[in-house]
Design a protein around this motif. Structure first.
Motif, PDB file in Angstrom:
ATOM      1  N   PRO A  62       0.799  -1.227   0.000  1.00 12.43           N
ATOM      2  CA  PRO A  62       0.000   0.000   0.000  1.00 12.43           C
ATOM      3  C   PRO A  62       0.826   1.269   0.000  1.00 12.43           C
ATOM      4  CG  PRO A  62      -0.840  -1.560   1.609  1.00 12.43           C
ATOM      5  CD  PRO A  62       0.479  -2.090   1.130  1.00 12.43           C
ATOM      6  N   ASP A  84      -7.746   1.944  -2.507  1.00 10.88           N
ATOM      7  CA  ASP A  84      -7.057   1.233  -1.427  1.00 10.88           C
ATOM      8  C   ASP A  84      -8.022   0.589  -0.440  1.00 10.88           C
ATOM      9  OD1 ASP A  84      -4.520   1.985  -2.417  1.00 10.88           O
ATOM     10  OD2 ASP A  84      -4.755   3.957  -1.506  1.00 10.88           O
ATOM     11  N   SER A  85      -9.219   1.153  -0.301  1.00 12.31           N
ATOM     12  CA  SER A  85     -10.177   0.565   0.636  1.00 12.31           C
ATOM     13  C   SER A  85     -10.581  -0.842   0.201  1.00 12.31           C
ATOM     14  CB  SER A  85     -11.420   1.454   0.747  1.00 12.31           C
ATOM     15  OG  SER A  85     -12.049   1.599  -0.520  1.00 12.31           O
ATOM     16  N   MET A 113      -3.873  -1.860   8.216  1.00 10.25           N
ATOM     17  CA  MET A 113      -4.062  -3.102   7.471  1.00 10.25           C
ATOM     18  C   MET A 113      -3.189  -4.216   8.040  1.00 10.25           C
ATOM     19  SD  MET A 113      -4.329  -3.579   3.362  1.00 10.25           S
ATOM     20  CE  MET A 113      -2.596  -3.413   2.962  1.00 10.25           C
ATOM     21  N   ALA A 116      -7.672  -3.150   1.069  1.00  8.61           N
ATOM     22  CA  ALA A 116      -7.648  -3.423   2.507  1.00  8.61           C
ATOM     23  C   ALA A 116      -8.743  -4.412   2.892  1.00  8.61           C
ATOM     24  CB  ALA A 116      -7.816  -2.117   3.283  1.00  8.61           C
ATOM     25  N   LEU A 175      -2.849   3.840   6.739  1.00  9.84           N
ATOM     26  CA  LEU A 175      -3.594   2.724   6.158  1.00  9.84           C
ATOM     27  C   LEU A 175      -2.788   1.441   6.221  1.00  9.84           C
ATOM     28  CD1 LEU A 175      -6.002   1.579   4.536  1.00  9.84           C
ATOM     29  CD2 LEU A 175      -4.804   2.292   2.453  1.00  9.84           C
ATOM     30  N   TYR A 176      -1.491   1.539   5.942  1.00 12.77           N
ATOM     31  CA  TYR A 176      -0.628   0.356   5.967  1.00 12.77           C
ATOM     32  C   TYR A 176      -0.571  -0.237   7.375  1.00 12.77           C
ATOM     33  CZ  TYR A 176       3.584  -2.493   5.574  1.00 12.77           C
ATOM     34  OH  TYR A 176       4.480  -3.526   5.611  1.00 12.77           O
ATOM     35  N   ASN A 204      -7.720  -7.953   1.961  1.00 10.57           N
ATOM     36  CA  ASN A 204      -6.726  -8.483   2.893  1.00 10.57           C
ATOM     37  C   ASN A 204      -7.359  -8.897   4.216  1.00 10.57           C
ATOM     38  OD1 ASN A 204      -3.553  -8.085   2.173  1.00 10.57           O
ATOM     39  ND2 ASN A 204      -4.809  -6.663   1.008  1.00 10.57           N
TER      40      ASN A 204
END
Length: 262
Positions: free
Chosen positions: A3, A175-176, A23, A179, A19-20, A182
């Motif tokens: 990310p 990116d959502s 996640m 995430a 965010l990383y 994952n």
């Protein structure tokens, strides 16, 4: 894909770093801690020498203090991270095999042409040539890229779109979805091991022991189905949002130069 790849400096990088971290916590560390705990409970229950083995183990750990307690915490966190990472990687590998057998790769050019028109599509491909290099490699796509992706021109196109959006149009980044994929796949092994615990350990009510594995498999199947839908959405929205970014820049340019034809 990492990310943090393609991040610009400043607020965008700070947001991506947040965010990383989130996640990694939600899809690696916490599921790993759950699997570690379930594994300890299972092993302790299977090899116990008396009926209170699990409680005795936790009482022993609770009495550890000072440097020993700090070491126990570090080992537990490190073990949780490693276990969570391996479990998520295994879940992605299994998902990749399922996707490869059930979802053939398809070009979205027709949808994109319908969405933005032939003229805009031709200009979009001229500006972003990677969009025009997908079709020849669809048949040769193979499992091998990270995150359960299949290598090939379509994966390269998706990666290009995601990197462009992260750097040039973070408001349109997807990116959502990444995430969510994952986090969902990280639940597969905790759910399966919980079902195994329910079956293998004594004291579990008989109806629950009978239903545990079928319910666990049903939950995992639902997760895989949801991730298949999200993966399709991820591929489409990466290309679609790149096209939206292109159209928005054209519209902004037209407003800056009102005498130019739109």
């Amino acid at each position: 894909m990492d990310p943090l790849s393609g991040s610009a400096s400043g607020d965008n990088l700070a947001g991506r770093l947040s965010l990383y971290v989130v996640m990694q916590l939600a899809s690696v560390l916490l599921p790993g801690a759950v699997v570690l705990m379930e594994g300890v409970v299972l092993l302790t229950g299977l090899i116990r020498v008396h009926d209170h083995a699990i409680s005795s183990l936790f009482e022993m750990l609770a009495r550890v203090g000072g440097i020993g307690g700090f070491v126990v915490v570090i080992v537990a966190v490190a073990g949780s991270y490693v276990i969570g990472y391996l479990c998520r990687s295994a879940a992605f590998a299994i998902f990749g095999l399922v996707e490869r057998r059930t979802r053939p790769l398809e070009s979205r050019d027709a949808q994109l042409r319908l969405l933005i028109g032939d003229d805009h599509f031709a200009e979009l491909v001229r500006i972003h040539p990677v969009l025009g290099s997908r079709a020849p490699e669809v048949a040769k796509a193979r499992l091998g890229a990270g995150g359960g992706h299949r290598d090939g021109a379509m994966h390269d196109t998706q990666t290009y779109c995601k990197l462009w959006l992260r750097r040039q149009a973070p408001e349109l980044a997807i990116d959502s979805i990444e995430a969510e994929i994952n986090i969902l796949l990280a639940t597969v092994f905790p759910v399966l091991l919980l079902a195994v615990d329910a079956v293998a350990l004594g004291g579990t009510p008989l109806p629950l022991r009978i239903l545990a594995l079928p319910l666990g498999l049903l939950v995992c199947a639902a997760v895989v189905r949801a991730v298949l839908r999200l993966r399709d959405a991820e591929r489409w929205e990466a290309v679609r949002n790149l096209a939206f970014d292109f159209l928005m820049h054209r519209a902004a340019l037209c407003f800056q130069q009102p005498d130019q034809p739109r």
